[in-house]
Design an enzyme around this catalytic site. Structure first.
Site, PDB file in Angstrom:
ATOM      1  N   THR A 170     -38.105-105.901 -84.626  1.00 25.46           N
ATOM      2  CA  THR A 170     -38.125-104.999 -85.774  1.00 25.46           C
ATOM      3  C   THR A 170     -39.057-105.474 -86.880  1.00 25.46           C
ATOM      4  O   THR A 170     -39.521-104.658 -87.682  1.00 25.46           O
ATOM      5  CB  THR A 170     -36.717-104.794 -86.349  1.00 25.46           C
ATOM      6  OG1 THR A 170     -36.185-106.053 -86.787  1.00 25.46           O
ATOM      7  CG2 THR A 170     -35.785-104.185 -85.309  1.00 25.46           C
ATOM      8  N   HIS A 198     -39.846-104.410 -93.907  1.00 26.08           N
ATOM      9  CA  HIS A 198     -39.533-104.225 -92.496  1.00 26.08           C
ATOM     10  C   HIS A 198     -38.545-103.069 -92.323  1.00 26.08           C
ATOM     11  O   HIS A 198     -37.467-103.083 -92.913  1.00 26.08           O
ATOM     12  CB  HIS A 198     -38.935-105.506 -91.911  1.00 26.08           C
ATOM     13  CG  HIS A 198     -39.877-106.672 -91.977  1.00 26.08           C
ATOM     14  ND1 HIS A 198     -39.514-107.892 -92.508  1.00 26.08           N
ATOM     15  CD2 HIS A 198     -41.173-106.780 -91.593  1.00 26.08           C
ATOM     16  CE1 HIS A 198     -40.541-108.716 -92.433  1.00 26.08           C
ATOM     17  NE2 HIS A 198     -41.555-108.065 -91.895  1.00 26.08           N
ATOM     18  N   LEU A 199     -38.920-102.097 -91.521  1.00 28.33           N
ATOM     19  CA  LEU A 199     -38.059-100.933 -91.275  1.00 28.33           C
ATOM     20  C   LEU A 199     -37.243-101.148 -90.005  1.00 28.33           C
ATOM     21  O   LEU A 199     -37.402-100.455 -89.000  1.00 28.33           O
ATOM     22  CB  LEU A 199     -38.897 -99.662 -91.179  1.00 28.33           C
ATOM     23  CG  LEU A 199     -39.567 -99.184 -92.463  1.00 28.33           C
ATOM     24  CD1 LEU A 199     -39.999 -97.722 -92.325  1.00 28.33           C
ATOM     25  CD2 LEU A 199     -38.665 -99.348 -93.680  1.00 28.33           C
ATOM     26  N   HIS A 200     -36.339-102.118 -90.069  1.00 28.79           N
ATOM     27  CA  HIS A 200     -35.504-102.438 -88.916  1.00 28.79           C
ATOM     28  C   HIS A 200     -34.737-101.214 -88.408  1.00 28.79           C
ATOM     29  O   HIS A 200     -34.749-100.893 -87.212  1.00 28.79           O
ATOM     30  CB  HIS A 200     -34.486-103.515 -89.299  1.00 28.79           C
ATOM     31  CG  HIS A 200     -35.034-104.683 -90.039  1.00 28.79           C
ATOM     32  ND1 HIS A 200     -35.675-105.728 -89.421  1.00 28.79           N
ATOM     33  CD2 HIS A 200     -35.019-104.984 -91.366  1.00 28.79           C
ATOM     34  CE1 HIS A 200     -36.033-106.624 -90.317  1.00 28.79           C
ATOM     35  NE2 HIS A 200     -35.646-106.191 -91.512  1.00 28.79           N
ATOM     36  N   ASP A 201     -34.047-100.547 -89.334  1.00 20.76           N
ATOM     37  CA  ASP A 201     -33.088 -99.517 -88.932  1.00 20.76           C
ATOM     38  C   ASP A 201     -33.723 -98.194 -88.519  1.00 20.76           C
ATOM     39  O   ASP A 201     -33.260 -97.560 -87.559  1.00 20.76           O
ATOM     40  CB  ASP A 201     -32.066 -99.306 -90.048  1.00 20.76           C
ATOM     41  CG  ASP A 201     -31.277-100.582 -90.335  1.00 20.76           C
ATOM     42  OD1 ASP A 201     -31.298-101.496 -89.481  1.00 20.76           O
ATOM     43  OD2 ASP A 201     -30.653-100.674 -91.396  1.00 20.76           O
TER      44      ASP A 201
END
Length: 343
Positions: A202, A267-270
């Site tokens: 991610t 960071h666009l993990h979701d």
């Protein structure tokens, strides 16, 4: 529900990137969001519930039940991350107080109800600590078999942690629940494995001011580009109400990552997890037995994949190991931009 729309149940600890993931699902025509479970994590569960209800109202989404989860992890005291997501979880963004009510049942029961209502069809997504899901699996051990797919954002595999040197935030907040979910999946006899997106994957999905400007443009919104040189907390002037909220949230997230020495990005993990839940071809995965360290003095919350089969266990997870970030952002901007334009 039409044949082209798949039921989706989302467990979130909203959170800046969780909010972006919710909006992505709102803008995905093949997704029918049938429930939201609010989990304590990035902020306390009451703030998470408020954020979820307020985002639904801002986006004109009605009929999606929101349920409150446990206020604490299974064993450990709750830790939250206001330094990362802001005091209420959405950075600098301001949302009116929601008018809708929560369900009368809790988030664990919401998981079970959704799975029983859509047996073999439900796509589950968990982007916070796995407390609610662990409690749901205690109540319904067949839950893994009832789901069509489960995508988890959590862990770090052969990669540094973002909370301790080895542990990722979601798992670190409630490692017992993560360990319980992986064990329960092994015991349930489901014919599919959960897809797990760790930090190793991610952190490749890095939002930048340039990408955020592309999103505003796709939404038809007037907006001033963000810059590291802007005053902290500069208020968004975007003409589109959703873009204004997202920019307020993302500015706080950019500032946090910059302060951590990672650059003026986020960071666009979701959102990546939400996208993979709807289109698994976005990532390449490797199966492995996965477990969580619970007692190590220095390693509590570490996720371990037994790539070399030393444990003699069957795989209980598909670990995502490769993604094309540019393709993901093209996909994300197109969907969220079009959705925001229609508001």
């Amino acid at each position: 529900m039409t044949a082209m729309r798949e039921p989706v149940f989302f467990d979130v600890d909203t959170g800046v990137d969780d909010a972006m993931a919710l909006v992505y699902l709102f803008g995905s025509p093949e997704a029918e969001l049938v429930g939201i479970a609010s989990t304590a994590g990035n902020v306390g569960v009451h703030a998470v519930c408020r954020n979820n209800l307020a985002l639904l109202e801002l986006c004109g989404i009605s009929g999606v039940p929101v349920s409150r989860g446990s206020e604490t992890p299974l064993v450990a005291p709750l830790r939250t991350a206001e330094d990362t997501h802001g005091p209420q979880g959405l950075g600098y963004a301001q949302l009116p107080a929601p008018t809708a009510a929560l369900t009368e049942h809790d988030a664990a029961e919401a998981w079970v109800r959704a799975a029983r209502a859509h047996p073999g069809e439900l796509i589950g997504i968990a982007t916070g600590p796995l407390t609610n899901l662990a409690l749901a699996m205690r109540a319904e051990p067949a839950l893994p078999r009832l789901l069509k797919r489960l995508v988890i954002m959590g862990g770090a595999f052969d990669y540094r942690g973002n909370t301790t040197p080895v542990a990722e935030w979601n798992v670190s907040v409630d490692p017992e629940s993560a360990a319980e979910v992986f064990r329960a999946w092994s015991d349930a006899g489901a014919d599919h494995l959960p897809i797990v997106l760790g930090l190793n994957l991610t952190e490749h999905a890095a939002m930048t001011p340039e990408l955020l400007s592309r999103l505003a443009e796709a939404a038809g919104s007037t907006s001033l580009p963000m810059s590291l040189h802007d005053a902290r907390g500069t208020v968004s002037t975007a003409s589109n109400p959703l873009i204004r909220v997202l920019e307020g949230a993302m500015r706080f997230y950019f500032e946090f990552h910059h302060d951590q020495g990672e650059g003026y990005l986020a960071h666009l993990h979701d959102p990546l997890a939400a996208a993979v839940a709807l289109d698994t071809s976005l990532v390449q995965c490797r199966p492995a037995p996965v477990d969580v360290e619970l007692t190590g003095t220095l390693t509590r919350g570490m996720t371990i994949a037994d790539w070399s089969h030393r444990w003699g266990r069957e795989p209980n997870a598909l670990i995502a190991v490769q993604v094309d970030p540019a393709a993901f952002f093209d996909h994300f901007i197109a969907r969220v931009g079009e959705f925001a334009r229609r508001l």
